[in-house]
Design a protein around this motif. Structure first.
Motif, PDB file in Angstrom:
ATOM      1  N   ALA A  43       0.831  -1.203   0.000  1.00 33.20           N
ATOM      2  CA  ALA A  43       0.000   0.000   0.000  1.00 33.20           C
ATOM      3  C   ALA A  43       0.867   1.255   0.000  1.00 33.20           C
ATOM      4  O   ALA A  43       0.588   2.224  -0.718  1.00 33.20           O
ATOM      5  N   THR A  44       1.937   1.196   0.840  1.00 32.88           N
ATOM      6  CA  THR A  44       2.851   2.349   0.868  1.00 32.88           C
ATOM      7  C   THR A  44       3.529   2.537  -0.479  1.00 32.88           C
ATOM      8  O   THR A  44       3.686   3.676  -0.958  1.00 32.88           O
TER       9      THR A  44
ATOM     10  N   ASP B 106       2.315   1.646  -3.357  1.00 32.03           N
ATOM     11  CA  ASP B 106       1.316   2.196  -4.287  1.00 32.03           C
ATOM     12  C   ASP B 106       1.100   3.675  -4.017  1.00 32.03           C
ATOM     13  O   ASP B 106       0.981   4.483  -4.964  1.00 32.03           O
ATOM     14  N   GLU B 107       1.048   4.020  -2.701  1.00 30.17           N
ATOM     15  CA  GLU B 107       0.849   5.431  -2.362  1.00 30.17           C
ATOM     16  C   GLU B 107       2.030   6.276  -2.825  1.00 30.17           C
ATOM     17  O   GLU B 107       1.851   7.373  -3.362  1.00 30.17           O
TER      18      GLU B 107
ATOM     19  N   GLU C  86       1.803   6.686  -6.471  1.00 32.50           N
ATOM     20  CA  GLU C  86       0.793   7.676  -6.827  1.00 32.50           C
ATOM     21  C   GLU C  86       1.296   9.090  -6.521  1.00 32.50           C
ATOM     22  O   GLU C  86       1.101  10.021  -7.319  1.00 32.50           O
ATOM     23  N   ASN C  87       1.950   9.230  -5.344  1.00 29.16           N
ATOM     24  CA  ASN C  87       2.520  10.548  -5.019  1.00 29.16           C
ATOM     25  C   ASN C  87       3.577  10.954  -6.029  1.00 29.16           C
ATOM     26  O   ASN C  87       3.688  12.133  -6.401  1.00 29.16           O
TER      27      ASN C  87
END
Length: 557
Positions: free
Chosen positions: A306-307, A309-310, A313-314
């Motif tokens: 998740a991190t 992916d985040e 995305e960031n």
């Protein structure tokens, strides 16, 4: 010639023998272990020995009657009841009621109240006619024997009723006594255990060395204690806490061994079950920890994904913002070039053309008077001054020289004065002279952020007043800009997500480049606040700072 008994030569020898016999009798009478006293037919005490006085606890006078003497004593039956004198064994013998008394048990209570238990033997003395002329009373103390017997009875009762198995062997290990608890524990009754070796209940659990050590300990006169596994008559094994102690005679020789066994089979089974439960619990706990660890790793992997992916995305958003910033920067650069070009063309070029035309006219025209010439020269000078002002304005917009020469506060005051004249907004500036300690990068950032914030107020806020405060506190230089405009939805966290707020994002980038922090707070329909904080050590101070302005409140314009 054989002397006759009545011959004079024989008489002295018989008398001497009689005296010698009497002396021996007296010695035996006084030194014998048995208490003895003699009474005549009336019960008058004729004689008693030293041992009798010890048992009585007093010394009666010779000639006292037995009844009188016994008045100072009390005779008790074995059950503790009082025995009247006329019912005493002596009275019965004297009165001929009994031929004699043999081994009768009597309790004597002495004058001091102490008691002694004695065995009484009474024999009558008779004359030639068979009449009773007196009695001889022999008695001896059995108090200690009674106590010992009572103790033995108590010990036997205790062993018989004991919950622990007890057995006694001789020096060779032959069983001589067992209690009921032994039979209950081992299954062997007395008929099968007595006369057998103590190894009757031995199991094969312990090695030969174990038993050798046990016997060496007890044969050396020491007590052995420990846990031992034995075998029941039916073949089942049992575990006991066993103590074996030697019993010694008066010479110190071992004559018996006493063994006491406490059955702990159930306790051992419970301990083993508890141990198995603890091992199982430890295994379960270890398994639970392993499951927890795996879940933690799994969650960490999910969080990591998740991190990741985040972050991705960031990264995409930042890349997009970078492109937007680049486009904005290029567009701003191009717009600024157009503005400067237009200003140069529309203002500077026209002004210089006007100056050139006027100079040409001055060259061709003949002025009728000096006054007219001065007026035309003055008009030309105004055009030149206008051009100079325009050039100064260009320079101030690009990089105000006052910021480097005089400091942040004078530069802002000058900018706010022109800003107020151009926009009509009321701008209040509150400053602390300590801000001038900032180096050139910090002063430039505060100046540019103020410029951009005021530009945003004009474009979006529909405000009528702006308050700017620049202070230094605890090593932090802070600038707060607040307007009374309409505000907007969102907060500082939403800035990177809005392409329409790249001006705010640019301000943030300027502040964070020098290690400061930037945040903005706004509510629709209410004011907007911009906060900038720059550490004092984020850049070097000015080498030659100007004279510091005292803190003041300045209404720009």
């Amino acid at each position: 010639m054989i002397p006759t008994p009545d011959s004079p030569a024989e008489a002295p020898s018989a008398a001497e023998a009689l005296r010698a016999s009497e002396a021996r009798y007296r010695t035996l009478f006084e030194l014998g272990p048995m208490a003895v006293y003699c009474c005549d037919a009336s019960g008058v005490i004729q004689e008693y020995n030293h041992r009798a006085a010890e048992l009585w606890g007093c010394q009666p006078a010779l000639g006292d009657t037995d009844q009188k003497f016994c008045g100072s004593l009390k005779l008790l039956r074995p059950d503790g009841t009082c025995m009247p004198h006329d019912q005493s064994p002596i009275a019965d013998v004297l009165h001929g009621l009994l031929p004699s008394v043999c081994d009768a048990e009597v309790i004597i209570q002495r004058p001091d109240g102490t008691q002694v238990t004695v065995i009484v033997n009474i024999r009558p003395q008779k004359n030639a006619s068979g009449e009773i002329t007196g009695v001889i009373n022999c008695f001896y103390d059995i108090s200690e024997h009674k106590q010992t017997f009572a103790a033995l009875q108590l010990a036997n009762t205790a062993m018989e009723s004991a919950g622990n198995a007890i057995f006694i062997t001789d020096h060779g290990g032959i069983i001589q006594y067992i209690n009921p608890a032994f039979t209950a524990l081992t299954g062997y009754p007395s008929s099968e255990a007595l006369g057998q070796k103590a190894s009757l209940v031995r199991s094969d659990t312990h090695g030969q060395a174990f038993y050798q050590d046990l016997w060496q300990t007890v044969l050396a006169g020491h007590v052995w204690s420990g846990q031992i596994t034995n075998r029941h008559k039916n073949g089942d094994l049992y575990v006991s806490d066993q103590t074996i102690a030697p019993v010694k005679d008066s010479k110190g020789d071992i004559i018996h061994f006493v063994s006491i066994q406490e059955d702990i089979t159930a306790r051992k089974h419970a301990e083993e079950a508890q141990h198995r439960a603890e091992v199982l619990a430890a295994s379960n706990q270890k398994l639970e920890l392993e499951i927890l660890h795996r879940k933690t790793v799994e969650n960490a992997l999910r969080n990591s994904q998740a991190t990741s992916d985040e972050l991705l995305e960031n990264s995409r958003q930042m890349q997009q913002q970078l492109r937007q910033l680049s486009r904005q920067a290029l567009q701003a650069q191009e717009d600024e070039r157009k503005r400067i070009s237009r200003e140069l063309h529309d203002v500077i070029a026209q002004t210089l053309t006007g100056i050139n035309v006027r100079l040409a006219l001055l060259q061709k025209e003949n002025c009728t008077s000096m006054q007219e010439l001065r007026e035309k020269i003055a008009q030309t000078q105004q055009l030149v001054a206008k051009s100079v002002d325009t050039v100064h304005r260009f320079a101030r917009d690009l990089r105000p020289a006052m910021l480097d020469d005089l400091g942040l506060i004078p530069a802002l005051e000058s900018y706010l004065k022109d800003f107020t004249q151009q926009t009509g907004l009321e701008v209040n500036l509150k400053t602390d002279a300590g801000v001038e300690e900032l180096g050139s990068p910090g002063r430039t950032v505060l100046y540019r952020v103020a410029q951009e914030a005021l530009t945003n107020v004009v474009r979006h806020a529909r405000a009528t007043r702006v308050d700017i405060s620049i202070q230094k506190h605890d090593g932090i230089h802070s600038m707060v800009i607040t307007d009374n405009g309409q505000g907007f939805a969102g907060d500082d966290a939403s800035l990177p997500k809005s392409s329409s707020r790249l001006g705010l994002l640019g301000m943030r980038e300027r502040v964070e480049i020098i290690g400061g922090t930037f945040c903005v707070a706004s509510v629709p329909g209410q004011h907007t606040t911009v906060l900038v904080e720059i550490p004092a050590d984020s850049n070097a101070p000015m080498k030659n700072p100007p004279a510091l302005h005292a803190p003041h409140h300045h209404p720009a314009g």
